[in-house]
Design a protein around this motif. Structure first.
Motif, PDB file in Angstrom:
ATOM      1  N   PHE A  61       0.835  -1.210   0.000  1.00  0.00           N
ATOM      2  CA  PHE A  61       0.000   0.000   0.000  1.00  0.00           C
ATOM      3  C   PHE A  61       0.869   1.259   0.000  1.00  0.00           C
ATOM      4  O   PHE A  61       0.514   2.275  -0.613  1.00  0.00           O
ATOM      5  CB  PHE A  61      -0.939   0.009   1.211  1.00  0.00           C
ATOM      6  N   ARG A  64       2.060   1.695  -3.445  1.00  0.00           N
ATOM      7  CA  ARG A  64       0.949   2.139  -4.288  1.00  0.00           C
ATOM      8  C   ARG A  64       0.727   3.641  -4.126  1.00  0.00           C
ATOM      9  O   ARG A  64       0.509   4.364  -5.111  1.00  0.00           O
ATOM     10  CB  ARG A  64      -0.325   1.376  -3.922  1.00  0.00           C
ATOM     11  N   ALA A  65       0.788   4.112  -2.875  1.00  0.00           N
ATOM     12  CA  ALA A  65       0.624   5.551  -2.624  1.00  0.00           C
ATOM     13  C   ALA A  65       1.740   6.346  -3.301  1.00  0.00           C
ATOM     14  O   ALA A  65       1.483   7.362  -3.959  1.00  0.00           O
ATOM     15  CB  ALA A  65       0.608   5.819  -1.119  1.00  0.00           C
ATOM     16  N   GLU A 152      -5.131   7.452  -1.075  1.00  0.00           N
ATOM     17  CA  GLU A 152      -4.424   6.262  -0.600  1.00  0.00           C
ATOM     18  C   GLU A 152      -3.939   6.461   0.837  1.00  0.00           C
ATOM     19  O   GLU A 152      -4.016   5.549   1.662  1.00  0.00           O
ATOM     20  CB  GLU A 152      -3.232   5.941  -1.514  1.00  0.00           C
TER      21      GLU A 152
END
Length: 373
Positions: A61, A64-65, A152
Motif C-alpha cells: 500500500f 501504491r501511494a 491512498e
C-alpha cells in the motif's frame, strides 16, 4: 566520508517510475507466496505468516501511494514536484526520507482533499481539454494523481518508518502465566530497508501485558528504540529481559526484506549483478530479492536475586554453535534466502558463484508457483 546522496537516484522518467513500482508490486506478491511455502514446510506458523503478510501488504500500500504521488514524474505539469528518490547502490528500495515525507502528508491529507476537485470533475475536465483544445491535459492529470495519492494515504494501513508493536495472545500456560506474540517493524534509515520483528514471550505479570496501562506503553517505547538493523538480536533480547522482570522473551526473530537487485535500476556490485546482466531476462523478470531471517532462542532460565527476598527469571540465549560465529552474529541461527524468477536462477545455477551454497533459493513463476532449491 562519502556523500550518501551519490547513492540515491531520482526516477525522473515517467515510464521508468511506473515500471519500478510495477516491479515491486510483483515482488511483494511473490513474497507472500514464499511465506506461505515456508508455512507449508513447517518453518513458519500460521500466525507468523499472518503477521508477515500483514506487513508486506502495508508495504504494498505504501508503494501504491508513492506510485500515485509520482505518476506524472518527468511530465510538464506546470510545477516542479521532484521524483522518487531511490537507493540505487545498496537497497534498491526508496530512501527512508520518502516515507517520512509521506507520514507528514498523511497528517494533512484531509485538508488537501477538501481543497481539490473531485475525481469525476477532474476526469470530465480532462475529456473537455482533449476534445476542445486537442492538447494533453498534463496539469489536470497531475491534479488527479495527487488526489489519488492523498486518498491512498487516508485509507491507512501503510508501512511507516516506525510501525509500533502489537500484541497477540497465543495461549495460557499456567496460572497467571500467558504466552504472547509481539510484532513490530521499521524502515531502517541507515540501510533503506524494511525490517520486521516477531517476539514470542511469556508474561508472568499480574495484569496481562496488552491490558497493563503501565507496562504496555513502556514495552512499546523500549522495542521501537531498539528497532535498528545494526543491533544484534542478543543485545535486544538481553536488554528487554533485564528491563522487564515479568516478561520472558523466548524466541526473537528479525526479517530483513531486501536488498532488491535489478539490472534496470540498481548498481550493486557482486555476483547477483553479474547474474542479472548475463540473464538478459525480459522486463518484469530482471530482478532478485534477498531475504534474511535471524533467530534467537532461549535455551534455559536462570533465577537471580532481586531485592532482599525476591528472585527473578533471566533467560540464557542459545548462540550459533558453528565455527564460533554465535558471538559475531548474536543469533542462534541466520538463514539467508534469495527470491528470483526462473531465468536469473538458471544463470545463478550455471555460474555457481562462491558464497551461495547455503543460501536458499526460491524460484517464482508468473503463474504463482514457488519452487525451493
Amino acid at each position: 566520508m562519502t556523500d550518501p546522496s551519490h547513492d540515491h537516484a531520482g526516477l525522473s522518467d515517467t515510464f521508468a517510475s511506473r515500471r519500478y513500482f510495477k516491479k515491486f508490486e510483483t515482488i511483494i506478491r511473490h513474497l507472500t507466496r514464499v511465506a506461505a511455502a515456508m508455512q507449508a514446510e513447517g518453518r513458519l506458523s500460521k500466525s507468523d505468516v499472518k503477521v508477515l503478510t500483514g506487513y508486506l501488504m502495508r508495504l504494498n500500500f505504501t508503494f501504491r501511494a508513492l506510485s500515485m504521488k509520482y505518476l506524472m514524474a518527468g511530465r510538464d505539469t506546470g510545477r516542479f514536484f521532484g521524483s522518487l528518490a531511490m537507493d540505487k547502490r545498496d537497497s534498491g528500495f526508496p530512501v527512508a526520507a520518502e516515507l517520512m515525507t509521506m507520514a507528514n502528508d498523511a497528517q494533512q491529507a484531509e485538508r488537501h482533499l477538501a481543497n481539490m476537485a473531485s475525481e469525476d470533475v477532474l476526469k470530465d475536465d480532462m475529456v473537455r481539454t482533449i476534445i476542445s483544445d486537442r492538447t494533453v491535459p498534463s496539469k489536470l492529470q497531475f491534479a488527479l494523481s495527487q488526489r489519488l495519492y492523498y486518498q491512498e494515504l487516508l485509507k491507512g494501513q501503510l508501512f511507516w518508518t516506525q510501525n509500533d508493536p502489537e500484541c497477540e495472545w497465543l495461549e495460557n500456560i499456567g496460572e497467571r502465566r500467558r504466552r504472547f506474540l509481539l510484532h513490530w517493524a521499521a524502515y531502517d534509515s541507515q540501510v533503506n530497508l524494511p525490517v520486521i520483528y516477531l517476539m514470542e514471550l511469556e508474561d508472568s505479570g499480574k495484569v496481562a501485558l496488552p491490558k497493563d496501562e503501565r507496562r504496555w506503553p513502556e514495552v512499546q517505547a523500549h522495542l521501537m528504540a531498539q528497532a535498528l538493523a545494526g543491533l544484534k538480536l542478543v543485545t535486544i533480547a538481553k536488554g528487554f529481559d533485564g528491563d522487564f522482570d515479568g516478561l520472558h522473551p523466548k524466541h526473537l526473530r528479525r526479517f530483513h526484506v531486501g536488498p532488491m537487485y535489478s539490472s534496470a535500476y540498481t548498481e550493486q556490485s557482486g555476483p547477483l549483478h553479474r547474474v542479472l546482466e548475463e540473464a538478459g531476462a525480459p522486463e518484469g523478470q530482471d530482478w532478485a530479492l534477498a531475504w534474511t531471517l535471524e533467530e534467537l532462542e532461549s535455551e534455559e532460565v536462570r533465577e537471580e536475586r532481586s531485592g532482599w527476598f525476591g528472585t527473578v527469571e533471566r533467560e540464557i540465549f542459545a548462540l550459533d554453535p558453528f565455527g564460533g560465529r554465535g558471538a559475531d552474529t548474536g543469533a542462534t541461527r541466520t538463514q539467508r534466502a534469495i527470491i528470483l524468477p526462473q531465468r536469473p536462477f538458471q544463470v545463478l545455477a550455471e555460474l555457481d558463484p562462491p558464497g551461495f551454497g547455503d543460501v536458499q533459493k526460491f524460484v517464482v513463476s508468473e503463474a504463482g508457483q514457488v519452487l525451493r532449491y
